[in-house]
Scaffold this active site. Sequence first.
Site, PDB file in Angstrom:
ATOM      1  N   VAL A 125       0.820  -1.198   0.000  1.00 35.55           N
ATOM      2  CA  VAL A 125       0.000   0.000   0.000  1.00 35.55           C
ATOM      3  C   VAL A 125       0.861   1.258   0.000  1.00 35.55           C
ATOM      4  O   VAL A 125       0.419   2.327  -0.417  1.00 35.55           O
ATOM      5  CB  VAL A 125      -0.953  -0.007   1.217  1.00 35.55           C
ATOM      6  CG1 VAL A 125      -0.172   0.130   2.520  1.00 35.55           C
ATOM      7  CG2 VAL A 125      -1.988   1.093   1.106  1.00 35.55           C
ATOM      8  N   ALA A 126       2.081   1.146   0.472  1.00 33.30           N
ATOM      9  CA  ALA A 126       3.014   2.274   0.496  1.00 33.30           C
ATOM     10  C   ALA A 126       4.430   1.732   0.402  1.00 33.30           C
ATOM     11  O   ALA A 126       4.739   0.667   0.943  1.00 33.30           O
ATOM     12  CB  ALA A 126       2.845   3.093   1.774  1.00 33.30           C
ATOM     13  N   SER A 129      11.652   4.765   1.309  1.00 32.26           N
ATOM     14  CA  SER A 129      13.066   4.554   1.018  1.00 32.26           C
ATOM     15  C   SER A 129      13.673   3.424   1.827  1.00 32.26           C
ATOM     16  O   SER A 129      14.601   2.757   1.369  1.00 32.26           O
ATOM     17  CB  SER A 129      13.834   5.846   1.296  1.00 32.26           C
ATOM     18  OG  SER A 129      13.578   6.300   2.616  1.00 32.26           O
ATOM     19  N   ILE A 130      13.150   3.174   3.036  1.00 34.80           N
ATOM     20  CA  ILE A 130      13.725   2.165   3.913  1.00 34.80           C
ATOM     21  C   ILE A 130      12.903   0.880   3.932  1.00 34.80           C
ATOM     22  O   ILE A 130      13.440  -0.214   4.063  1.00 34.80           O
ATOM     23  CB  ILE A 130      13.852   2.720   5.349  1.00 34.80           C
ATOM     24  CG1 ILE A 130      14.824   3.906   5.372  1.00 34.80           C
ATOM     25  CG2 ILE A 130      14.318   1.650   6.324  1.00 34.80           C
ATOM     26  CD1 ILE A 130      16.250   3.550   5.052  1.00 34.80           C
ATOM     27  N   ALA A 131      11.599   0.987   3.801  1.00 30.40           N
ATOM     28  CA  ALA A 131      10.724  -0.187   3.937  1.00 30.40           C
ATOM     29  C   ALA A 131       9.462   0.014   3.113  1.00 30.40           C
ATOM     30  O   ALA A 131       9.229   1.091   2.558  1.00 30.40           O
ATOM     31  CB  ALA A 131      10.367  -0.405   5.413  1.00 30.40           C
ATOM     32  N   ASP A 282      10.332  13.126  11.312  1.00 23.61           N
ATOM     33  CA  ASP A 282      10.184  12.843   9.881  1.00 23.61           C
ATOM     34  C   ASP A 282       8.761  13.192   9.447  1.00 23.61           C
ATOM     35  O   ASP A 282       8.060  12.383   8.834  1.00 23.61           O
ATOM     36  CB  ASP A 282      10.491  11.369   9.613  1.00 23.61           C
ATOM     37  CG  ASP A 282      10.887  11.112   8.162  1.00 23.61           C
ATOM     38  OD1 ASP A 282      11.157  12.089   7.441  1.00 23.61           O
ATOM     39  OD2 ASP A 282      10.911   9.946   7.747  1.00 23.61           O
TER      40      ASP A 282
END
Length: 515
Positions: A125-126, A129-131, A282
Site C-alpha cells: 500500500v506504500a 526509502s527504507i521499507a 520525519d
Amino acid sequence: MRYLARLLVIVWTIRRFGLDVLLLTAFGARRFRTLRKLLSFGRSWQEPRGVRLRLAFERLGPIFVKFGQVLSTRRDLLPPDIATELARLQDNVPPFDAAHSRALIEQAFGKSIEDLFETFDAEPVASASIAQVHFATLKGGREVAVKVLRPGMSDVIDDDIALMRTLANWVERLSADGRRLKPREVVAEFDTYLHDELDLVREAANAAQLRRNMEGLGLVMVPEMIWDLCTQDVIVMERMTGVPISQMQRLRDAGVDIKKLARDGVTIFFTQVFRDGFFHADMHPGNIQVSLAPETFGRYIALDFGIIGTLTEVDKDYLAQNFVAFFRRDYKRVAELHIESGWVPAETRVDELESAIRAVCEPHFDRPLKDISLGQVLMRLFQASRRFNVEIQPQLVLLQKTLLNIEGLGRQLDPELDLWATAKPFLERWMNEQIGWRALLNQLKKEAPRYAQLLPELPRLLHDALERQASPRDGELMRALLQEQRRTNRLLQGVVYGGLGFVLGLLAMRFISAL
C-alpha cells in the site's frame, strides 16, 4: 574499492540524468554558461528536469530520497515543477518484489503467511526509502499493517555515509567556516539516525513511547504495535485509516476545519519538543494522515517512527528561553543566551550580536506564514553567525529539519497562519511551569514516591545517628587521637626550639670572634 565504486555510481547517475547541467543553470556568470554548454554538448533528455531529479534520487537510494523528501516541503524555495515531482518521493518510491517481501516475513517469524494472517495483500500500500507496507488481517479479524525492511539497505547506507564522512573531513581541513559547522559531528548524527531506522523494533518502541506521550492531548493518533509480531526486519501494527494530509480538497469536502488543523499541528510540534523532549522528526506529508472517523474526526494520524529526535532538559530550557525572548522581541536576551550557552565566544559584544539578530528577525514579525520563510530566516541567521563564530550544534540538526517540515506543512494548510501568535502562549505557559511555585509543586509531585519511602525511616535513621555519636568506642577513639596530637605537637615544638637555639648559638659565636 567499494567506496570508489559507489562514488562512480553517483557520478554516473548525475551525468545520466543531467544534474550537473541542471545545477549550473542556477549560476548566471558567463564562465558557468560556457561550462554548461560544454557539458550539454551531444546530450539530450526527454524527461522534464523535475522528473530527472526525482528519478536520480530514487536511483541513488535512501539517503538521497530522504534529502528529496525534505526539499519537497519547501515550495517557497523550489520551482513548482521540481517541488511537485519531489513530492512523489513521499510515498511513491518503487516497491521491491512482492515475493521477496513474502519470503522476508516468513523468514522473520518462521511461519508461512497463511499461518500468520487471515488475509495478506501482496501489493504494498506504500513504499518508502527504507521499507514498504502491506495490509493484512490477523487470525480473529483485526486489521493490521505489516512493515517490511528493504533488503540490502545496511550496505548502501554504510557506503553513502562513508562518502559523506570523507567529504566532511575535507570540508574541515580546507575551510575554517566549515569547521565551525562541525560537519563530521553532523554526519555522525545522521549516521546514527539512519541506522536506527534499520532496526524496526526500535521504531516500534518509538511509536509506543510517542503514543503514551500523546494519549491525553486528543490531537494526534499513533498506531498500536502488535509486539508478538515485531522483529528487527518486520513489524506489525494497528491499521490506521485516514486521508493523506496532502489531499486538501478531500479534507475540505469532508468538512475538516483546515485552519484548526494547521494550529493543531503547531501545538503538537511544540508539545513534543518542549514538554516531552521526544518528537517525530520525519513529519513530511507522506507520514501524516487525517482521521475522518466520527469518534476521532479531524485528528492527525502519525506514521513512520524510524527517526525520532530527543532533547535534554538543558536543550529544552535553552530553546524555550530563546523562543520566548524572540517572540517578545527581546533580542538582547537572545544574544545573552547565545553567549551563556557557549555557542559564541565569551568575549563577543552583546550589543553587536543583538543588533545582528534584530536585523534578521524584526522584518518577519506581524506577517502571516505565507509571507515568512523560516528557510530564509535561518539562512540569514547563518550568514550573520559567521561574523560571530557561532558554533552549529549537531544535536539540534533534526529539530531544524523538523521545523522546516512543519513550516512547509503549515504553508500548505493555512498560509494565513500566524506561527508566532500560535506558538507564543504555549511556550510562555511551558516556561511558567518550569519556574516559580508551579514548578516547585511539580517537582514535589515527582519526588513524592521517594519522600514516602524515606519518611517512615527517618526516626530510625536519626536514632542510629545519635547512637553513633554517643558510642563509647567513638569516645575512646577520639581520646586516643587527641593524645597522639599532643605528642606530635610536643615533638614539633622540640624541633623548632632546638633549631632556634642552634641558629642563635652560631650568631653568638660569630659576634664573639668579631670582638
